[in-house]
Design an enzyme around this catalytic site. Structure first.
Site, mmCIF file in Angstrom:
data_model
loop_
_atom_site.group_PDB
_atom_site.id
_atom_site.type_symbol
_atom_site.label_atom_id
_atom_site.label_comp_id
_atom_site.label_asym_id
_atom_site.label_seq_id
_atom_site.Cartn_x
_atom_site.Cartn_y
_atom_site.Cartn_z
ATOM 1 N N PRO A 319 -43.741 29.097 -31.840
ATOM 2 C CA PRO A 319 -44.160 29.634 -30.318
ATOM 3 C C PRO A 319 -45.650 30.044 -30.481
ATOM 4 O O PRO A 319 -46.144 30.727 -29.415
ATOM 5 C CB PRO A 319 -43.321 30.827 -30.549
ATOM 6 C CG PRO A 319 -43.228 31.233 -31.960
ATOM 7 C CD PRO A 319 -42.979 30.020 -32.832
ATOM 8 N N GLY A 320 -46.336 29.734 -31.364
ATOM 9 C CA GLY A 320 -47.840 29.901 -31.137
ATOM 10 C C GLY A 320 -48.614 30.678 -32.187
ATOM 11 O O GLY A 320 -49.773 30.978 -32.209
ATOM 12 N N LYS A 322 -49.268 30.748 -35.454
ATOM 13 C CA LYS A 322 -50.409 30.348 -36.498
ATOM 14 C C LYS A 322 -51.620 29.535 -35.491
ATOM 15 O O LYS A 322 -52.599 29.819 -35.915
ATOM 16 C CB LYS A 322 -49.823 29.087 -37.366
ATOM 17 C CG LYS A 322 -48.560 29.768 -38.259
ATOM 18 C CD LYS A 322 -48.028 28.875 -39.182
ATOM 19 C CE LYS A 322 -46.991 29.343 -40.157
ATOM 20 N NZ LYS A 322 -45.842 29.946 -38.980
ATOM 21 N N ASP A 367 -44.742 14.264 -29.427
ATOM 22 C CA ASP A 367 -43.836 14.259 -30.596
ATOM 23 C C ASP A 367 -45.006 14.014 -31.705
ATOM 24 O O ASP A 367 -45.955 13.075 -31.813
ATOM 25 C CB ASP A 367 -43.175 12.513 -30.585
ATOM 26 C CG ASP A 367 -42.303 12.384 -31.796
ATOM 27 O OD1 ASP A 367 -42.512 13.027 -32.863
ATOM 28 O OD2 ASP A 367 -41.366 11.674 -31.487
ATOM 29 N N ASP A 386 -47.083 22.707 -40.221
ATOM 30 C CA ASP A 386 -46.037 23.856 -40.464
ATOM 31 C C ASP A 386 -44.692 23.010 -40.140
ATOM 32 O O ASP A 386 -44.143 23.285 -38.990
ATOM 33 C CB ASP A 386 -46.446 24.999 -39.699
ATOM 34 C CG ASP A 386 -45.417 26.157 -39.985
ATOM 35 O OD1 ASP A 386 -45.157 26.383 -41.264
ATOM 36 O OD2 ASP A 386 -45.092 26.601 -39.196
ATOM 37 N N CYS A 439 -41.232 27.428 -44.213
ATOM 38 C CA CYS A 439 -40.526 28.636 -44.459
ATOM 39 C C CYS A 439 -39.284 28.514 -45.336
ATOM 40 O O CYS A 439 -38.205 28.999 -44.937
ATOM 41 C CB CYS A 439 -40.353 29.425 -43.288
ATOM 42 S SG CYS A 439 -39.158 28.573 -42.047
#
Length: 509
Positions: A319-320, A322, A367, A386, A439
């Site tokens: 959702p932004g 990083k 993509d 990420d 993560c």
């Protein structure tokens, strides 16, 4: 270490797992404090909404949520959000529902181990709602000190009478009263099994296949510490928008507002907050002074170490968190391309950049496998991937992950990660940086993934040139040692934060 900074937990083996004495009940505590959804943030302060049918109790709402999560595979945080939005509960009741849902999912294997002693016909023969009712009620009896046993038992019997017949309510009553009488002997830390994998799985409530992987990768002692840490409540943390103020200034604002705020031990812009509640529903958040983010996640942009004026690509950005951190580190100068596959997720990125008043982020929809078609080769000073992953580093925020993921899922996602790395690496200029992060704590997705990439792409090499402020703290905590080569695996017990893997690579000039 600096006085006032958050210390690493030091959990190892059985240490700090809280099994001998029951954890305190935490009504109103939002387990997914950062990054895992905010299930209690929609709770209202008003009364329950009137309707033609009698409002359900918090325990019945929790049971219904558990049934839906188990039966449909719904994400617990999303299903819980819907439940709380519809119910309009008081804050304390919303906190109870949240605790019961996450705690029951988290401890379900251990709860079933105890329940199987008292359900004569076998748990597999129970109707799903009866099974979840027993799990949820046993969780209250065995893990929540602040809930009186009679309240847990009586409410369960009331729900059973409402949903079933007298035979079911009698069985529920008998099973729960037996558990209540035997609570002193039902200690998870006392569970013994000749197979250490089975013992860890039962004590800490994890699937045996997953424990087995972690034992093979890290050894039994560390694997048990990972499992114990995954059952702890996550604390809250925020990342300071350093373009709007210093960490010291923001800590002062938070303390003035009544928060127990201290500098993060590992994240230079991070602040750890005990029981912070919904920090996204604060003036400081709305004004762009801080973002809600886990401390481990904050390290990723720091390791990219972008400079003002650079061209940086965040391949899987929503959702932004990083992307906006990268932009802040660049002093608002240069360009961060924040990409996501879905348009609605691009909107999340735009919302964050506008809130933080950042003008050097451009959110795009593509993509990630096709980003090389959108940008010129070797056009980026830094690329951050990420990557999508199994998520085993965030189990404390999303406990159903350990029950819904399989070994096949790990293999499948590792194949996707490999494709993504191969697709975006050509965008890095000679001398530029490629950072890969996840993560999760799975070596197939992390160390082995990077080793394979480097073998196939000799133009890249690992780079140990991490910011010294971060590297020194990781060395102090034993996360990295003298043979540090530019990649690090943070485990959830290291800093009471999410499990995260970060590798910094550079493209040879």
């Amino acid at each position: 270490m600096t006085e006032g900074n958050r210390k690493p937990s030091g959990n190892s083996g059985n240490g700090g797992n809280g099994m001998k004495s029951k954890p305190k009940a935490r009504h109103g505590h939002k387990r997914p404090a950062n990054g895992g959804g905010k299930p209690a943030q929609t709770a209202q302060t008003g009364q329950q909404q009137p309707g033609t049918r009698k409002a359900k109790s918090p325990r019945e709402l929790a049971m219904d949520t558990l049934v839906k999560v188990a039966g449909t595979g719904a994400y617990s945080n999303l299903q819980l959000n819907r439940t709380l939005q519809d119910a309009g509960l008081q804050r304390a009741d919303a906190g109870l529902v949240t605790e019961l849902v996450y705690g029951t999912i988290q401890r379900q294997a251990t709860l079933d181990y105890w329940l199987s002693r008292f359900v004569s016909k076998g748990l597999h023969k129970l109707e799903p709602w009866v099974h979840q009712l027993l799990r949820m009620s046993a969780y209250q009896l065995l893990y929540l000190d602040r809930i009186p046993p009679h309240a847990a038992v009586n409410e369960a019997v009331t729900i059973a009478k409402k949903r079933g017949h007298s035979g079911i309510s009698g069985m529920v009553n008998g099973v729960l009263r037996s558990i209540d009488r035997g609570r002193g002997e039902l200690q998870a830390s006392d569970i013994k099994n000749a197979d250490p994998i089975v013992q860890i799985a039962l004590r800490h409530s994890y699937p045996e296949w997953l424990v087995g992987r972690w034992v093979a990768a890290y050894g039994a002692e560390t694997a048990e510490a990972i499992c114990a840490a995954g059952n702890e409540h996550p604390h809250s943390s925020v990342r300071v928008n350093t373009l709007r103020g210093s960490r010291e200034e923001i800590i002062g604002l938070l303390k003035a507002a009544g928060y127990d705020a201290v500098p993060s031990f590992i994240a230079p812009a991070g602040i750890a907050i005990d029981r912070g509640g919904n920090l996204a529903d604060t003036d400081g958040f709305r004004e762009g002074l801080w973002s809600v983010q886990d401390e481990s996640s904050m390290l990723v942009a720091e390791v990219v170490a972008p400079k003002a004026g650079m061209q940086v690509l965040d391949c899987c950005a929503a959702p932004g968190g990083k992307s906006t951190h990268l932009a802040e580190l660049m002093g608002g100068k240069g360009k961060v391309w924040a990409n996501d596959l879905h348009a609605h997720k691009r909107d999340l990125i735009v919302t964050q950049t506008e809130r933080l008043k950042l003008r050097n982020v451009e959110a795009i929809t593509e993509d990630a496998l096709k980003l090389a078609e959108r940008f010129k080769p070797q056009s980026m000073d830094a690329v951050l991937l990420d990557a999508p992953c199994s998520g085993f580093g965030v189990i404390r925020r999303k406990p159903e992950i350990k029950w819904t993921k399989t070994a096949g899922d790990v293999s499948d996602i590792a194949a996707v990660q490999q494709q993504l790395l191969n697709a975006v690496c050509g965008l890095v200029r000679p001398g530029g940086v490629l950072v890969y992060s996840t993560c999760t704590i799975e070596k197939d997705e992390n160390e082995q993934q990077v080793a394979r990439f480097l073998q196939e792409h000799p133009e890249f090499e690992l780079d140990r040139n991490w910011p010294e402020a971060i590297a020194s703290q990781l060395r102090q905590a034993g996360v990295i040692g003298e043979h540090f080569d530019g990649q690090a695996q943070l485990l959830p017990q290291h800093f009471d934060s999410d499990g995260f893997y970060i590798a910094r690579m550079v493209k040879r000039p």
